[in-house]
Each structure stands twice: as C-alpha cells, then as structure tokens.
Design a protein around this motif. Sequence first.
Motif, PDB file in Angstrom:
ATOM      1  N   ALA A 164      38.993  32.942  41.959  1.00  0.00           N
ATOM      2  CA  ALA A 164      38.694  33.850  40.851  1.00  0.00           C
ATOM      3  C   ALA A 164      37.192  33.899  40.645  1.00  0.00           C
ATOM      4  O   ALA A 164      36.513  32.867  40.711  1.00  0.00           O
ATOM      5  N   LEU A 165      36.666  35.095  40.397  1.00  0.00           N
ATOM      6  CA  LEU A 165      35.226  35.308  40.226  1.00  0.00           C
ATOM      7  C   LEU A 165      34.902  35.608  38.771  1.00  0.00           C
ATOM      8  O   LEU A 165      35.610  36.371  38.115  1.00  0.00           O
ATOM      9  N   ALA A 166      33.824  35.028  38.271  1.00  0.00           N
ATOM     10  CA  ALA A 166      33.261  35.400  36.970  1.00  0.00           C
ATOM     11  C   ALA A 166      31.937  36.096  37.240  1.00  0.00           C
ATOM     12  O   ALA A 166      31.070  35.552  37.922  1.00  0.00           O
ATOM     13  N   LEU A 167      31.757  37.304  36.708  1.00  0.00           N
ATOM     14  CA  LEU A 167      30.625  38.161  37.066  1.00  0.00           C
ATOM     15  C   LEU A 167      29.784  38.488  35.841  1.00  0.00           C
ATOM     16  O   LEU A 167      30.284  39.036  34.857  1.00  0.00           O
ATOM     17  N   ASP A 168      28.489  38.181  35.923  1.00  0.00           N
ATOM     18  CA  ASP A 168      27.562  38.490  34.832  1.00  0.00           C
ATOM     19  C   ASP A 168      27.288  39.993  34.820  1.00  0.00           C
ATOM     20  O   ASP A 168      26.570  40.504  35.677  1.00  0.00           O
ATOM     21  N   HIS A 169      27.842  40.685  33.835  1.00  0.00           N
ATOM     22  CA  HIS A 169      27.711  42.139  33.766  1.00  0.00           C
ATOM     23  C   HIS A 169      26.283  42.573  33.476  1.00  0.00           C
ATOM     24  O   HIS A 169      25.897  43.704  33.780  1.00  0.00           O
ATOM     25  N   ALA A 170      25.464  41.684  32.888  1.00  0.00           N
ATOM     26  CA  ALA A 170      24.081  42.039  32.570  1.00  0.00           C
ATOM     27  C   ALA A 170      23.244  42.243  33.825  1.00  0.00           C
ATOM     28  O   ALA A 170      22.183  42.869  33.767  1.00  0.00           O
ATOM     29  N   ASN A 171      23.686  41.726  34.965  1.00  0.00           N
ATOM     30  CA  ASN A 171      23.009  41.945  36.245  1.00  0.00           C
ATOM     31  C   ASN A 171      24.017  42.521  37.232  1.00  0.00           C
ATOM     32  O   ASN A 171      24.184  42.026  38.343  1.00  0.00           O
ATOM     33  N   ALA A 172      24.696  43.587  36.791  1.00  0.00           N
ATOM     34  CA  ALA A 172      25.815  44.133  37.550  1.00  0.00           C
ATOM     35  C   ALA A 172      25.412  44.655  38.925  1.00  0.00           C
ATOM     36  O   ALA A 172      26.225  44.626  39.858  1.00  0.00           O
ATOM     37  N   THR A 173      24.173  45.123  39.085  1.00  0.00           N
ATOM     38  CA  THR A 173      23.740  45.600  40.402  1.00  0.00           C
ATOM     39  C   THR A 173      23.897  44.497  41.433  1.00  0.00           C
ATOM     40  O   THR A 173      24.354  44.729  42.559  1.00  0.00           O
ATOM     41  N   PHE A 174      23.535  43.281  41.040  1.00  0.00           N
ATOM     42  CA  PHE A 174      23.685  42.133  41.940  1.00  0.00           C
ATOM     43  C   PHE A 174      25.121  41.627  41.982  1.00  0.00           C
ATOM     44  O   PHE A 174      25.699  41.459  43.062  1.00  0.00           O
ATOM     45  N   THR A 175      25.702  41.379  40.812  1.00  0.00           N
ATOM     46  CA  THR A 175      26.989  40.689  40.798  1.00  0.00           C
ATOM     47  C   THR A 175      28.115  41.515  41.412  1.00  0.00           C
ATOM     48  O   THR A 175      28.976  40.975  42.112  1.00  0.00           O
ATOM     49  N   GLU A 176      28.117  42.821  41.178  1.00  0.00           N
ATOM     50  CA  GLU A 176      29.143  43.660  41.778  1.00  0.00           C
ATOM     51  C   GLU A 176      28.961  43.755  43.292  1.00  0.00           C
ATOM     52  O   GLU A 176      29.936  43.714  44.052  1.00  0.00           O
ATOM     53  N   SER A 177      27.712  43.884  43.726  1.00  0.00           N
ATOM     54  CA  SER A 177      27.447  43.909  45.163  1.00  0.00           C
ATOM     55  C   SER A 177      27.882  42.601  45.805  1.00  0.00           C
ATOM     56  O   SER A 177      28.545  42.586  46.857  1.00  0.00           O
ATOM     57  N   TRP A 178      27.538  41.496  45.156  1.00  0.00           N
ATOM     58  CA  TRP A 178      27.893  40.172  45.672  1.00  0.00           C
ATOM     59  C   TRP A 178      29.410  40.022  45.730  1.00  0.00           C
ATOM     60  O   TRP A 178      29.966  39.571  46.742  1.00  0.00           O
ATOM     61  N   ALA A 179      30.082  40.381  44.645  1.00  0.00           N
ATOM     62  CA  ALA A 179      31.538  40.227  44.580  1.00  0.00           C
ATOM     63  C   ALA A 179      32.238  41.097  45.628  1.00  0.00           C
ATOM     64  O   ALA A 179      33.207  40.661  46.269  1.00  0.00           O
TER      65      ALA A 179
END
Length: 369
Positions: A164-179
Amino acid sequence: MTYFSRFKTFILPAALLLASCGEPEPVKIGFVAGISGAGADTGLAARNALMMVVDEVNEKGGINGHPIELVIRDDQKSGEVGRQLMNEFHELGVTAVIGPIISSVGYGMLPGINEHQIITISPTVSALELAGKDDHLFRMNSTTSENAGAYARKQVELGRKKVALALDHANATFTESWANEFQRQYVDLGGEVVARIPFNQKGESGFSDPAEQLLASGADAFLLVANGFDSAQLSLQIRKRGATHPIAAAEWAASEQLIAMGGAAVEGLEVLQTYNRNDQSAHFLKFVDAYKARFNSIPGYTSVATHDAVTMLIAGLEKQAKDDIALKDALLQLRDVQGLQQMLSFNEYGDSGRQSYYLTIRNGQFVVQ
C-alpha cells in the motif's frame, strides 16, 4: 538590461577579460528551495552546500574575475511561488538558478524557466514530466522510473506480494509519477498495489487517517512517498497502533530529519539514498569535514546533489567564457566532470543520474543493506 543578464545567454569576451571602472560586476546565481516550515531540512542542506562551493570559487577569484553573488529565495514548496520567483530572477538579471528540490515546484517554474531562458539546474527533481525535454531545465537526479523501479524489485526480492502506498498530495507531480512507475514495474514482477492513499490534500491535516487507511488495506508492507518529516509522522502513527508491517519510504525521505523525528518508529524502515554516506575517499571526506565545521551538522543527499549541480554550473560558466558559446550549449558539451562521488555529465536533454544505495535504519543510523 545589465551586462550579466546578457551574460546568461552569450559572452562578451572583452568585457570578461577587462574589468570596467570600479569593481567587476558580479555573476548572479539564484537559488530556490523550501527553506522554511516542515520539511525544510532538505532545502537548507542544499543551500548550505551551494554556499560552500560559491565561497570556494570566490576565494579563487570568481568566474574570470567576476565574483558570484547569490540570490536566495524560499519557494515555500509551492509551484505558484516558484513561477513568481522565475519572473523575479529575470528582473534581477540572474544568470542561472540552482534548484528547486521538489518536482511540483519544478513543474510550476518550468514555463518561466523557458520563457526567460534562464538555465536552471535542479539537484533532485525526478518526475518523468520534467525529463527528456529540450528545454532550459537541467536535472542531476535519476528519474522516478529508475528510482521507483529499484523499490519494486526490492519488494519482490523481500517476498512482499501486496504493498500500500501513501502519497503526499502537496508534491503530486513527484508522488503520482513515482507511484505510477512503481505500480507498473511492481505489477510486472507479480506484485499488487492494494491501495494508493493521498494525504496533505487541501483542507486536510494530520496523519491519523492515512495511517488508519494503510492498516485497513490488507497490505504486506507500506511504502511512504513523502519527505522525511511526513514519513516520520506516518511511521509514528502506524507504530502507535501496534502494527509491525515493514515500512519503506521513497528516496525523498532519506534525510537526517527522518531519524530525528521518527525515533524508534522508523527502526527497520527502508529507503533508497542517492549517495554513499560511507564513502572514505579524500575528496568526499574533505567536503564532509568542512560542512560539519561550518554548519555543525551532517550533509544530506540534497547537499551532495547540490554540490554536484553547482560544480557543473561553474564548469559550464567557465566553458561558456572560454568558447564564447551559450551557457546551455556549454553545459551540454561537458563530459566527465568530477563530482563528490561520481563523474558528472548531461545527456542531450540536460538530464543526468545518480548512483543509488538501498539502506535500512538500524540503531538510529542509515545502514547499507
């Protein structure tokens, strides 16, 4: 327009060789990072390394006799603030910029970077949206695809079938790409991402809810795609509830603050780091000793990456002056420049990459696996 606002694109050799009346005009280098609030440790560590390199260059006479003047700004970890800062840098006649640290700010800055044609070298941004483009943004880091892929392989190697992933939405450009990259490669290897849980969304605060959602996901392990401060807080909430699941955090979290804030809750946490903190080479140890003496702290991954970014910028400025070419062309032509721990160069898109090491926190220390 000042002389050095022109200098950022082309060189006037006579002006560089002969100082005009009075003191030589400085080369203005901008710096942008989050240097206030939670998670500011990475920005401050980057700023510190920048200051060290610039002081060394100025002590040796600057760039062709022109001292470097730093223009340091806090992007508040906001893409909109980053966009505004590019306009300010343009008005101030800044030659080049070091930063930002996080991809969401880089994404916000990109239109201004290209509109004003200000060379910007980020030590750490890694989102795929910012890579592989013929623009004025240069990157020192590997992409999210490369880094997240290393995590995917490691989870499979450790026998974890559901993550399960927890993603920091405040840096969504990075976290969504990473996920996205992690999920794609993890699924290809036979794993399953059972939840993608955003947090730090507008109007939300705290870490209890995302911790509860992670625990309810049925995952074998948790992967926190967040900075060191937030990863520590999430780990505290997970362990507070008695959970013993393995926890990993994305490379963004690999700062000293992760251990300082997380304490016992981050014991056993796994993280990728983009430099070898156990390097015993004379070149690296000299940097570490000087950093400790000046700032009374240990340099982190953003310190090392920023030192390399500034090293490349200085080499590019010197080549620009020598060959009378645009700074962008000078940087793209650099080959095998010695960094703190690796040889440095850019590909045709101004992208580079980092060596990486998978670590575990043991007894309050990062230990290479």
